[in-house]
Write a protein that holds these residues in place. Structure first.
Motif, PDB file in Angstrom:
ATOM      1  N   PHE A 217       3.191   4.488   9.896  1.00 45.42           N
ATOM      2  CA  PHE A 217       2.931   4.021   8.551  1.00 45.42           C
ATOM      3  C   PHE A 217       2.255   2.637   8.646  1.00 45.42           C
ATOM      4  CE2 PHE A 217       4.227   2.893   4.161  1.00 45.42           C
ATOM      5  CZ  PHE A 217       3.147   3.581   3.514  1.00 45.42           C
ATOM      6  N   ASP A 218       3.270   1.863   9.316  1.00 39.10           N
ATOM      7  CA  ASP A 218       3.137   0.223   9.447  1.00 39.10           C
ATOM      8  C   ASP A 218       1.839   0.062  10.370  1.00 39.10           C
ATOM      9  OD1 ASP A 218       4.944  -0.344   7.521  1.00 39.10           O
ATOM     10  OD2 ASP A 218       6.488  -0.653   8.928  1.00 39.10           O
ATOM     11  N   THR A 219       1.586   0.844  11.430  1.00 35.68           N
ATOM     12  CA  THR A 219       0.700   0.449  12.336  1.00 35.68           C
ATOM     13  C   THR A 219      -0.877   0.966  11.883  1.00 35.68           C
ATOM     14  OG1 THR A 219       0.838   2.699  13.430  1.00 35.68           O
ATOM     15  CG2 THR A 219       1.946   0.992  14.339  1.00 35.68           C
ATOM     16  N   ILE A 220      -0.864   1.845  10.809  1.00 38.77           N
ATOM     17  CA  ILE A 220      -2.371   1.884  10.025  1.00 38.77           C
ATOM     18  C   ILE A 220      -2.794   0.691   9.327  1.00 38.77           C
ATOM     19  CG2 ILE A 220      -3.659   3.266   8.330  1.00 38.77           C
ATOM     20  CD1 ILE A 220      -1.256   5.549   8.740  1.00 38.77           C
ATOM     21  N   GLU A 221      -4.163   0.576   9.959  1.00 37.86           N
ATOM     22  CA  GLU A 221      -4.692  -0.777   9.206  1.00 37.86           C
ATOM     23  C   GLU A 221      -5.225  -0.662   7.927  1.00 37.86           C
ATOM     24  OE1 GLU A 221      -8.004  -1.839  11.922  1.00 37.86           O
ATOM     25  OE2 GLU A 221      -6.855  -2.462  13.732  1.00 37.86           O
ATOM     26  N   ASP A 222      -5.448   0.471   7.263  1.00 38.27           N
ATOM     27  CA  ASP A 222      -5.606   0.719   5.889  1.00 38.27           C
ATOM     28  C   ASP A 222      -4.359   0.381   5.068  1.00 38.27           C
ATOM     29  OD1 ASP A 222      -8.114   1.785   6.643  1.00 38.27           O
ATOM     30  OD2 ASP A 222      -7.533   3.657   6.369  1.00 38.27           O
ATOM     31  N   MET A 223      -4.698  -0.132   3.819  1.00 36.44           N
ATOM     32  CA  MET A 223      -3.660  -0.538   2.865  1.00 36.44           C
ATOM     33  C   MET A 223      -2.941   0.596   2.183  1.00 36.44           C
ATOM     34  SD  MET A 223      -5.441  -4.078   1.698  1.00 36.44           S
ATOM     35  CE  MET A 223      -7.095  -3.426   1.913  1.00 36.44           C
ATOM     36  N   ILE A 224      -1.755   0.827   2.433  1.00 41.38           N
ATOM     37  CA  ILE A 224      -1.333   1.967   1.814  1.00 41.38           C
ATOM     38  C   ILE A 224      -0.039   1.806   0.974  1.00 41.38           C
ATOM     39  CG2 ILE A 224      -0.425   4.444   2.378  1.00 41.38           C
ATOM     40  CD1 ILE A 224      -1.544   4.435   5.019  1.00 41.38           C
ATOM     41  N   ILE A 234       6.257   1.895  -5.095  1.00 40.93           N
ATOM     42  CA  ILE A 234       7.469   2.047  -4.703  1.00 40.93           C
ATOM     43  C   ILE A 234       7.563   2.162  -3.308  1.00 40.93           C
ATOM     44  CG2 ILE A 234       8.278   3.609  -6.687  1.00 40.93           C
ATOM     45  CD1 ILE A 234       7.665   5.816  -4.932  1.00 40.93           C
ATOM     46  N   ARG A 235       6.384   1.959  -2.395  1.00 40.50           N
ATOM     47  CA  ARG A 235       6.548   1.998  -0.820  1.00 40.50           C
ATOM     48  C   ARG A 235       5.394   1.344  -0.496  1.00 40.50           C
ATOM     49  NH1 ARG A 235       9.959   4.206   2.974  1.00 40.50           N
ATOM     50  NH2 ARG A 235       9.694   2.939   4.916  1.00 40.50           N
ATOM     51  N   THR A 236       5.146   0.403   0.523  1.00 39.08           N
ATOM     52  CA  THR A 236       4.063  -0.174   1.301  1.00 39.08           C
ATOM     53  C   THR A 236       4.165  -0.181   2.791  1.00 39.08           C
ATOM     54  OG1 THR A 236       4.925  -2.339   1.465  1.00 39.08           O
ATOM     55  CG2 THR A 236       3.917  -1.754  -0.768  1.00 39.08           C
ATOM     56  N   ASN A 237       2.908  -0.166   3.356  1.00 36.03           N
ATOM     57  CA  ASN A 237       2.813  -0.294   4.811  1.00 36.03           C
ATOM     58  C   ASN A 237       2.719  -1.844   5.067  1.00 36.03           C
ATOM     59  OD1 ASN A 237       0.118  -0.510   4.053  1.00 36.03           O
ATOM     60  ND2 ASN A 237      -0.501   0.526   5.846  1.00 36.03           N
ATOM     61  N   LYS A 238       2.834  -2.312   6.055  1.00 38.53           N
ATOM     62  CA  LYS A 238       2.659  -3.708   6.536  1.00 38.53           C
ATOM     63  C   LYS A 238       1.222  -4.316   5.959  1.00 38.53           C
ATOM     64  CE  LYS A 238       6.271  -4.131   9.765  1.00 38.53           C
ATOM     65  NZ  LYS A 238       6.710  -4.448  11.431  1.00 38.53           N
ATOM     66  N   ALA A 239       0.096  -3.631   6.365  1.00 36.84           N
ATOM     67  CA  ALA A 239      -1.183  -3.913   5.738  1.00 36.84           C
ATOM     68  C   ALA A 239      -1.258  -4.062   4.537  1.00 36.84           C
ATOM     69  CB  ALA A 239      -2.311  -2.956   6.269  1.00 36.84           C
ATOM     70  N   ALA A 240      -0.684  -3.322   3.646  1.00 30.39           N
ATOM     71  CA  ALA A 240      -0.646  -3.751   2.136  1.00 30.39           C
ATOM     72  C   ALA A 240       0.215  -5.174   1.793  1.00 30.39           C
ATOM     73  CB  ALA A 240      -0.074  -2.614   1.240  1.00 30.39           C
ATOM     74  N   GLN A 241       1.259  -4.934   2.582  1.00 27.30           N
ATOM     75  CA  GLN A 241       1.896  -6.350   2.072  1.00 27.30           C
ATOM     76  C   GLN A 241       1.355  -7.662   2.489  1.00 27.30           C
ATOM     77  OE1 GLN A 241       5.987  -6.011   3.939  1.00 27.30           O
ATOM     78  NE2 GLN A 241       5.926  -3.907   3.688  1.00 27.30           N
ATOM     79  N   ILE A 313      -0.171   8.972  -3.487  1.00 26.32           N
ATOM     80  CA  ILE A 313      -0.499   7.980  -2.324  1.00 26.32           C
ATOM     81  C   ILE A 313      -1.814   7.363  -2.511  1.00 26.32           C
ATOM     82  CG2 ILE A 313      -0.792   7.961   0.351  1.00 26.32           C
ATOM     83  CD1 ILE A 313       0.963  10.656   0.195  1.00 26.32           C
ATOM     84  N   HIS A 314      -1.863   6.086  -2.418  1.00 31.95           N
ATOM     85  CA  HIS A 314      -3.059   4.982  -2.780  1.00 31.95           C
ATOM     86  C   HIS A 314      -3.393   4.374  -1.357  1.00 31.95           C
ATOM     87  CE1 HIS A 314      -4.892   1.511  -4.526  1.00 31.95           C
ATOM     88  NE2 HIS A 314      -5.454   2.546  -5.381  1.00 31.95           N
ATOM     89  N   ILE A 315      -4.530   4.652  -1.036  1.00 31.15           N
ATOM     90  CA  ILE A 315      -5.053   4.259   0.400  1.00 31.15           C
ATOM     91  C   ILE A 315      -6.294   3.403   0.100  1.00 31.15           C
ATOM     92  CG2 ILE A 315      -6.025   4.549   2.595  1.00 31.15           C
ATOM     93  CD1 ILE A 315      -4.462   7.563   2.406  1.00 31.15           C
ATOM     94  N   VAL A 316      -6.142   2.146   0.523  1.00 29.90           N
ATOM     95  CA  VAL A 316      -7.490   0.977   0.426  1.00 29.90           C
ATOM     96  C   VAL A 316      -8.037   0.924   1.534  1.00 29.90           C
ATOM     97  CG1 VAL A 316      -8.038  -1.043  -0.808  1.00 29.90           C
ATOM     98  CG2 VAL A 316      -6.289   0.014  -1.919  1.00 29.90           C
TER      99      VAL A 316
END
Length: 330
Positions: A217-224, A234-241, A313-316
């Motif tokens: 989840f955290d290695t994906i470059e898209d902002m999730i 309620i949850r983010t990956n590192k790209a979104a942070q 699930i929101h992917i940018v």
């Protein structure tokens, strides 16, 4: 009851025998009168004397018969109680033997009194041995022994142990509780051992899977980001942070439109709004002035175990470079 009747009948026989013997003595020893006269028609004094002893024998026999009857009833009650105890013991042992959990009973000196079949199969037969020596190879009570704690405070204690075997590491949950007598005194302890290896391996698998999922989840470059039904993150990956360089605890429960669009309400043509309305995934591309980026936004509905809608699930994806290339080509 038959014994009491026999005793009473014997007392009658003894009283009658005494009467006959006395008549015989008077007739043939002292020659006072004939045997028949001595037996039935002797002097009033002699008859009173014989009658006194005859009634005495009857009373004595009745008392002894009563005592025998009571003793017999008491014996029957004791025997019935012993039979009930033996039956209850056999029933309890059958129940303990049928249980899948391994069960043992130790006295207050930690000597093993009983093991059910599951316990013997798991740890071997050790009745009469000290548990700390039989199970741990020690010469003294184990440190932080759960059974010792139960003896000390009279409460139930639970702990987990593991041991390495040829089949890998095995895990056990051990629960101890005190056994008391009718006075409430602790006289022994019961120990229930449950093999929780399958559960622990499942937990470890889930934990490893969780770590793998989080790592992916955290290695994906898209902002999730994951949202609830009210647009709260309620949850983010590192790209979104990294989008605003804000730690997750500050992003938690922020509205998605505030985080991505800097607005107080969802924007026009919001993919999340569309998915909320239709229950299907939606994808939109647009330029976001707040981020100064061209973005592709995908919203995917989330459903709980009851197949009810629970969020998104929101992917940018940043497509700015692609748009710039497309612009140059046109």
């Amino acid at each position: 009851m038959k014994e009491a009747q026999k005793v009473f009948a014997l007392s009658i026989i003894m009283g009658a025998s005494m009467w006959v013997v006395d008549a015989f003595v008077d007739a043939y020893i002292f020659y006072e009168t004939s045997f028949v006269d001595s037996l039935f028609f002797h002097s009033a004094h002699e008859l009173y004397f014989r009658l006194f002893f005859f009634i005495g024998f009857l009373i004595f026999g009745a008392v002894i018969a009563r005592h025998v009857s009571k003793s017999k009833k008491s014996e029957e009650k004791v025997q019935s109680a012993l039979t009930a105890v033996q039956e209850e013991k056999a029933r309890s042992e059958s129940i303990l033997a049928a249980l899948a959990d391994a069960i043992s009973i130790q006295d207050v000196n930690f000597r093993i009194l009983y093991q059910n079949r599951a316990h013997i199969d798991m740890l071997g037969e050790h009745a009469g041995e000290y548990c700390y020596h039989a199970y741990q190879g020690k010469e003294h009570v184990c440190e932080n022994c759960h059974l010792a704690m139960s003896f000390h405070d009279g409460k139930i204690h639970t702990m987990e142990q593991s041991r390495s075997t040829d089949n890998g590491k095995l895990y056990y949950e051990i629960k101890s509780s005190p056994l008391r007598n009718s006075k409430g005194e602790i006289i022994a302890g019961i120990e229930v051992v449950r093999d929780i290896t399958a559960r622990r391996r499942t937990e470890e698998f889930i934990e490893e899977s969780k770590k793998d999922w989080e790592s992916t989840f955290d290695t994906i470059e898209d902002m999730i980001t994951i949202h609830d039904k009210d647009f709260n993150i309620i949850r983010t990956n590192k790209a979104a942070q990294a989008l605003h360089n804000i730690p997750f605890n500050e992003i938690l429960h922020t509205k998605c439109y505030k985080y991505y669009h800097g607005t107080e309400t969802p924007p026009p043509n919001c993919p999340s709004c569309e998915s909320l309305r239709t229950g299907f995934p939606s994808v939109h591309e647009f330029f976001e002035p707040f981020l100064n980026k061209h973005i592709e936004v995908s919203a995917i509905p989330r459903f709980d175990s009851n197949n009810e809608f629970s969020g998104l699930i929101h992917i940018v994806r940043d497509i700015t470079k692609r748009k710039e290339v497309e612009s140059e080509l046109t």
